[in-house]
Design an enzyme around this catalytic site. Structure first.
Site, PDB file in Angstrom:
ATOM      1  NE  ARG A  18     -10.933 -15.591  -4.229  1.00  0.00           N
ATOM      2  CZ  ARG A  18     -11.842 -15.690  -4.893  1.00  0.00           C
ATOM      3  NH1 ARG A  18     -12.763 -14.867  -4.944  1.00  0.00           N
ATOM      4  NH2 ARG A  18     -12.031 -16.529  -5.792  1.00  0.00           N
ATOM      5  CG  HIS A  43       3.740   3.308   2.017  1.00  0.00           C
ATOM      6  ND1 HIS A  43       3.267   4.601   2.693  1.00  0.00           N
ATOM      7  CD2 HIS A  43       4.626   2.639   2.686  1.00  0.00           C
ATOM      8  CE1 HIS A  43       3.901   4.222   3.865  1.00  0.00           C
ATOM      9  NE2 HIS A  43       4.797   3.273   3.755  1.00  0.00           N
ATOM     10  NE  ARG A  45       1.795   0.654   4.694  1.00  0.00           N
ATOM     11  CZ  ARG A  45       1.939   1.645   5.561  1.00  0.00           C
ATOM     12  NH1 ARG A  45       2.876   1.476   6.709  1.00  0.00           N
ATOM     13  NH2 ARG A  45       1.215   2.779   5.513  1.00  0.00           N
ATOM     14  CG  HIS A  50      -0.431  -2.475   0.806  1.00  0.00           C
ATOM     15  ND1 HIS A  50       0.767  -1.797   0.611  1.00  0.00           N
ATOM     16  CD2 HIS A  50      -0.904  -1.808   1.962  1.00  0.00           C
ATOM     17  CE1 HIS A  50       0.949  -1.097   1.573  1.00  0.00           C
ATOM     18  NE2 HIS A  50       0.136  -0.912   2.454  1.00  0.00           N
ATOM     19  CD  GLU A  70       2.900   7.787   0.098  1.00  0.00           C
ATOM     20  OE1 GLU A  70       2.132   8.801  -0.370  1.00  0.00           O
ATOM     21  OE2 GLU A  70       2.582   6.831   0.770  1.00  0.00           O
ATOM     22  CB  THR A 100      -3.045   4.175   6.947  1.00  0.00           C
ATOM     23  OG1 THR A 100      -2.942   5.233   5.859  1.00  0.00           O
ATOM     24  CG2 THR A 100      -3.881   4.948   8.159  1.00  0.00           C
ATOM     25  CG  HIS A 190      -3.879  10.113   5.171  1.00  0.00           C
ATOM     26  ND1 HIS A 190      -2.895   9.210   5.036  1.00  0.00           N
ATOM     27  CD2 HIS A 190      -4.665   9.900   6.218  1.00  0.00           C
ATOM     28  CE1 HIS A 190      -3.332   8.002   5.818  1.00  0.00           C
ATOM     29  NE2 HIS A 190      -4.299   8.675   6.611  1.00  0.00           N
ATOM     30  CG  ASP A 191      -8.620  10.163   5.309  1.00  0.00           C
ATOM     31  OD1 ASP A 191      -8.395   9.135   4.468  1.00  0.00           O
ATOM     32  OD2 ASP A 191      -8.683  10.103   6.351  1.00  0.00           O
ATOM     33  N   GLY A 213      -5.186   7.869  -2.645  1.00  0.00           N
ATOM     34  CA  GLY A 213      -5.288   6.588  -3.020  1.00  0.00           C
ATOM     35  C   GLY A 213      -6.561   5.861  -2.612  1.00  0.00           C
TER      36      GLY A 213
END
Length: 237
Positions: A18, A43, A45, A50, A70, A100, A190-191, A213
């Site tokens: 937004r 992380h 990028r 993000h 990361e 990801t 991760h997950d 996350g």
């Protein structure tokens, strides 16, 4: 106690959807620590979809626990982390446009590159971690780079856990033991979730840190951030 590092990328994703500064990434990071998180992970990028570079600089003086950054070690990434000097840098092999992280490093073909990066980071007083799969020989190769730790890529565990938790965790038990025997600290991420984290912790020895996350932030939509962090910490006791 195993450290819980909260990855706040998804907070930045929501903010960026937004424009403006709602939710406030800096405030959320401080709140995560206040609610019991042992660290904050970001992380950044190249496309800044993000976490932005400006976020990393703004977060550094606010974080009182451990700061984990990361990323793939491009020249720009290395400039950023060497200026910010987080507690830890986790090296991932992601392409710039990766949605990801989907795999760990194949270390042997990248030995010279990774060794050089690890040396530069350690010379700056930054702990290093290399993102890897459970392949034992690959983990032994990672140790040859001089890295302090490896982070085990746990998506395969998370996918298999609902149907066969014993088979899902077995490679990670072996991998963590191999890393420990090679003199490496063991992280994971991760997950990992409220559903599968306690089982993972109970079976995988030598675990120092988990970085979570997407799952944690998703749970916070229902439970609230404070209660979610407490629930994840309870899994790690």
């Amino acid at each position: 106690m195993i450290n819980l590092s909260v990855n706040i990328n998804k907070i930045a994703t929501l903010r960026n959807a937004r424009g403006g500064n709602v939710p406030n990434v800096e405030n959320v990071a401080v709140d995560c620590e206040r609610f019991g998180a042992n660290g904050i992970t970001v992380h950044p990028r190249p496309d800044e979809r993000h976490i932005r570079r400006a976020d990393v600089y703004a977060l550094r003086p606010l974080i009182r626990t451990e700061f984990n950054i990361e990323g793939y070690p491009t020249a720009d990434f290395m400039t950023l982390v060497l200026q910010v000097k987080p507690t830890q840098v986790t090296l991932v092999p992601d392409a710039p446009d990766a949605l990801t992280s989907t795999a760990g490093w194949e270390v042997a073909p990248n030995m010279e590159f990774l060794t050089g990066i690890v040396t530069r980071l350690q010379d700056a007083g930054i702990r290093t971690s290399i993102f890897v799969s459970t392949d034992v020989e690959n983990i032994r190769q990672a140790a040859k780079t001089g890295t302090d730790r490896v982070e085990l890529y746990t998506e395969p565990y998370a996918q298999l856990y609902p149907t066969d938790p014993e088979r899902a965790v077995a490679p990670f038990v072996t991998a963590a033991e191999a890393a420990h025997n090679a003199g490496l600290g063991v992280n994971a991420g991760h997950d990992l979730s409220l559903e599968n984290l306690k089982y993972f912790k109970d079976h995988v020895h030598h675990l120092l840190e988990v970085s979570i996350g997407h799952q944690l932030i998703s749970d916070a939509l229902y439970l609230g951030l404070e209660q979610t962090i407490k629930a994840y910490k309870e899994c790690l006791k």
